[in-house]
Design a protein around this motif. Structure first.
Motif, PDB file in Angstrom:
ATOM      1  N   GLU A 207       7.466  17.975  -4.686  1.00  0.00           N
ATOM      2  CA  GLU A 207       6.267  18.865  -4.371  1.00  0.00           C
ATOM      3  C   GLU A 207       5.762  17.513  -5.278  1.00  0.00           C
ATOM      4  N   ILE A 208       4.254  17.598  -4.771  1.00  0.00           N
ATOM      5  CA  ILE A 208       3.535  16.617  -5.238  1.00  0.00           C
ATOM      6  C   ILE A 208       2.407  16.547  -6.622  1.00  0.00           C
ATOM      7  N   LYS A 209       2.557  15.725  -7.253  1.00  0.00           N
ATOM      8  CA  LYS A 209       1.712  15.561  -8.361  1.00  0.00           C
ATOM      9  C   LYS A 209       0.449  15.027  -7.987  1.00  0.00           C
ATOM     10  N   LEU A 210      -1.054  15.824  -8.737  1.00  0.00           N
ATOM     11  CA  LEU A 210      -1.980  15.848  -8.265  1.00  0.00           C
ATOM     12  C   LEU A 210      -2.203  13.217  -8.375  1.00  0.00           C
ATOM     13  N   SER A 211      -1.478  13.289  -9.799  1.00  0.00           N
ATOM     14  CA  SER A 211      -1.710  11.680  -9.876  1.00  0.00           C
ATOM     15  C   SER A 211      -1.168  11.287  -8.516  1.00  0.00           C
ATOM     16  N   GLU A 212      -0.464  11.631  -8.312  1.00  0.00           N
ATOM     17  CA  GLU A 212      -0.208  11.463  -6.034  1.00  0.00           C
ATOM     18  C   GLU A 212      -0.436  11.105  -5.946  1.00  0.00           C
ATOM     19  N   ILE A 213      -1.834  11.692  -5.279  1.00  0.00           N
ATOM     20  CA  ILE A 213      -3.267  11.943  -4.648  1.00  0.00           C
ATOM     21  C   ILE A 213      -3.873  10.794  -4.894  1.00  0.00           C
ATOM     22  N   GLU A 214      -4.665  10.828  -6.398  1.00  0.00           N
ATOM     23  CA  GLU A 214      -5.687   9.861  -7.026  1.00  0.00           C
ATOM     24  C   GLU A 214      -4.807   8.636  -6.881  1.00  0.00           C
ATOM     25  N   GLU A 215      -3.799   8.133  -7.006  1.00  0.00           N
ATOM     26  CA  GLU A 215      -3.239   6.531  -6.462  1.00  0.00           C
ATOM     27  C   GLU A 215      -2.941   6.243  -5.463  1.00  0.00           C
TER      28      GLU A 215
ATOM     29  N   THR B  80       5.216  17.347  -0.945  1.00  0.00           N
ATOM     30  CA  THR B  80       5.781  19.042  -0.094  1.00  0.00           C
ATOM     31  C   THR B  80       3.554  19.322  -0.632  1.00  0.00           C
ATOM     32  N   VAL B  81       3.031  20.912  -0.201  1.00  0.00           N
ATOM     33  CA  VAL B  81       2.178  21.804  -1.521  1.00  0.00           C
ATOM     34  C   VAL B  81       2.652  22.175  -1.908  1.00  0.00           C
ATOM     35  N   PRO B  82       2.472  22.451  -3.120  1.00  0.00           N
ATOM     36  CA  PRO B  82       3.008  23.625  -4.049  1.00  0.00           C
ATOM     37  C   PRO B  82       2.840  24.763  -2.803  1.00  0.00           C
ATOM     38  N   ASN B  83       3.728  25.917  -3.812  1.00  0.00           N
ATOM     39  CA  ASN B  83       3.723  27.322  -3.002  1.00  0.00           C
ATOM     40  C   ASN B  83       4.017  26.896  -1.311  1.00  0.00           C
ATOM     41  N   ASN B  84       4.646  25.826  -0.595  1.00  0.00           N
ATOM     42  CA  ASN B  84       5.425  26.021   0.269  1.00  0.00           C
ATOM     43  C   ASN B  84       6.448  27.118   0.724  1.00  0.00           C
TER      44      ASN B  84
ATOM     45  N   VAL C   1       1.128  -1.137   0.116  1.00  0.00           N
ATOM     46  CA  VAL C   1       0.015  -0.058  -0.730  1.00  0.00           C
ATOM     47  C   VAL C   1       1.012   1.127  -0.421  1.00  0.00           C
ATOM     48  N   ASP C   2       0.275   2.037  -1.080  1.00  0.00           N
ATOM     49  CA  ASP C   2       1.121   3.019  -0.806  1.00  0.00           C
ATOM     50  C   ASP C   2       0.170   4.494  -0.306  1.00  0.00           C
ATOM     51  N   ILE C   3       1.514   4.738   0.906  1.00  0.00           N
ATOM     52  CA  ILE C   3       0.318   5.910   2.378  1.00  0.00           C
ATOM     53  C   ILE C   3       1.448   7.481   1.558  1.00  0.00           C
ATOM     54  N   LEU C   4       0.429   8.198   1.136  1.00  0.00           N
ATOM     55  CA  LEU C   4       1.028   9.669   1.081  1.00  0.00           C
ATOM     56  C   LEU C   4       0.898  10.249   2.342  1.00  0.00           C
ATOM     57  N   VAL C   5       2.723  11.030   2.379  1.00  0.00           N
ATOM     58  CA  VAL C   5       2.265  12.326   3.637  1.00  0.00           C
ATOM     59  C   VAL C   5       2.827  13.582   2.735  1.00  0.00           C
ATOM     60  N   LEU C   6       1.677  14.569   3.145  1.00  0.00           N
ATOM     61  CA  LEU C   6       1.485  15.766   1.836  1.00  0.00           C
ATOM     62  C   LEU C   6       1.426  16.878   3.250  1.00  0.00           C
ATOM     63  N   TYR C   7       2.442  17.905   2.817  1.00  0.00           N
ATOM     64  CA  TYR C   7       2.313  18.728   3.971  1.00  0.00           C
ATOM     65  C   TYR C   7       3.010  19.628   3.541  1.00  0.00           C
ATOM     66  N   CYS C   8       2.871  20.974   4.575  1.00  0.00           N
ATOM     67  CA  CYS C   8       3.231  22.960   4.128  1.00  0.00           C
ATOM     68  C   CYS C   8       3.923  22.861   5.796  1.00  0.00           C
TER      69      CYS C   8
ATOM     70  N   VAL D 213       6.499  20.305  10.868  1.00  0.00           N
ATOM     71  CA  VAL D 213       5.355  19.807  10.515  1.00  0.00           C
ATOM     72  C   VAL D 213       6.294  19.209   9.998  1.00  0.00           C
ATOM     73  N   HIS D 214       7.514  19.161   9.763  1.00  0.00           N
ATOM     74  CA  HIS D 214       9.066  17.955   8.389  1.00  0.00           C
ATOM     75  C   HIS D 214       8.877  16.694   9.042  1.00  0.00           C
ATOM     76  N   LYS D 215       9.955  17.735  10.760  1.00  0.00           N
ATOM     77  CA  LYS D 215       9.875  16.721  11.331  1.00  0.00           C
ATOM     78  C   LYS D 215       8.431  14.974  12.199  1.00  0.00           C
ATOM     79  N   LEU D 216       7.712  15.654  12.139  1.00  0.00           N
ATOM     80  CA  LEU D 216       6.568  15.122  12.210  1.00  0.00           C
ATOM     81  C   LEU D 216       6.021  14.356  10.446  1.00  0.00           C
ATOM     82  N   ALA D 217       6.349  15.188  10.270  1.00  0.00           N
ATOM     83  CA  ALA D 217       6.267  14.217   8.562  1.00  0.00           C
ATOM     84  C   ALA D 217       6.488  13.326   8.584  1.00  0.00           C
TER      85      ALA D 217
END
Length: 185
Positions: free
Chosen positions: A52-60, A38-42, A2-9, A15-19
């Motif tokens: 930086e995240i790609k929208l396809s990574e959220i979907e997958e 990370t999110v865009p514009n971080n 399973v692919d778990i995405l840890v996405l943060y700003c 927050v990076h350390k928690l991630a």
């Protein structure tokens, strides 16, 4: 797997350390793999952050941990902006029945951590995700004088993330991986 995405700003690194701890918890579970993004514009104060995240990574992804600093009791503008871009995935139902969890950091004890965690859960619910918190069986949650809530891992203060805060984040990541595996099997 399973692919778990840890996405943060993250701006100052808390927050990076928690991630990182959430990702360690995910990776401690056989059959799960964490991906830090990370999110865009971080706008971090240093360059120690994930790609930086790609929208396809959220979907997958199979599961999602979402982290943001607390800004006046709410998620950061960069995180909210990114979430607003998920409308195409909402239309397709791409995130329905995926497990989601949240984490945050603020500079003061009453900075609004719990409000921020709840504010990040709302769009996850609209996207059809299953929300996961931190249970009180995580013993550090019962004794913390630092961050940590049943809504998700948190950090309080302008000092380094504490060992207790790290343990709560690690436990949250581990639980996210275990629940995602159970749901997918």
């Amino acid at each position: 797997m399973v692919d778990i995405l840890v996405l943060y700003c993250s701006q100052d690194g808390s927050v990076h350390k928690l991630a990182q701890q959430i990702a360690r918890g995910v990776n401690s579970v056989t059959g799960a793999e964490a991906k830090l993004r990370t999110v865009p514009n971080n706008k971090p104060k240093n360059n120690l952050f994930a790609p930086e995240i790609k929208l396809s990574e959220i979907e997958e992804c199979d599961g999602l941990a979402l982290g943001s600093p607390t800004h006046f009791g709410n998620m950061s503008g960069a995180m909210k902006s990114f979430i607003d871009e998920l409308t195409p995935l909402w239309f397709k139902g791409s995130l329905e029945t995926k497990v989601g969890t949240v984490f945050t950091s603020s500079h003061s004890l009453h900075g609004g951590n719990e409000a921020t965690l709840l504010s990040m859960q709302i769009p996850m619910q609209h996207l059809g995700m299953l929300i996961m918190g931190v249970p009180y069986s995580v013993k550090e949650l019962n004794t913390t004088k630092d961050g940590g809530t049943p809504y998700g891992a948190s950090h309080v203060g302008d000092q380094a993330v504490t060992p207790v805060e790290e343990k709560i984040a690690y436990a949250q990541g581990k639980r996210l991986a275990e629940l995602t595996i159970k749901l997918r099997s």
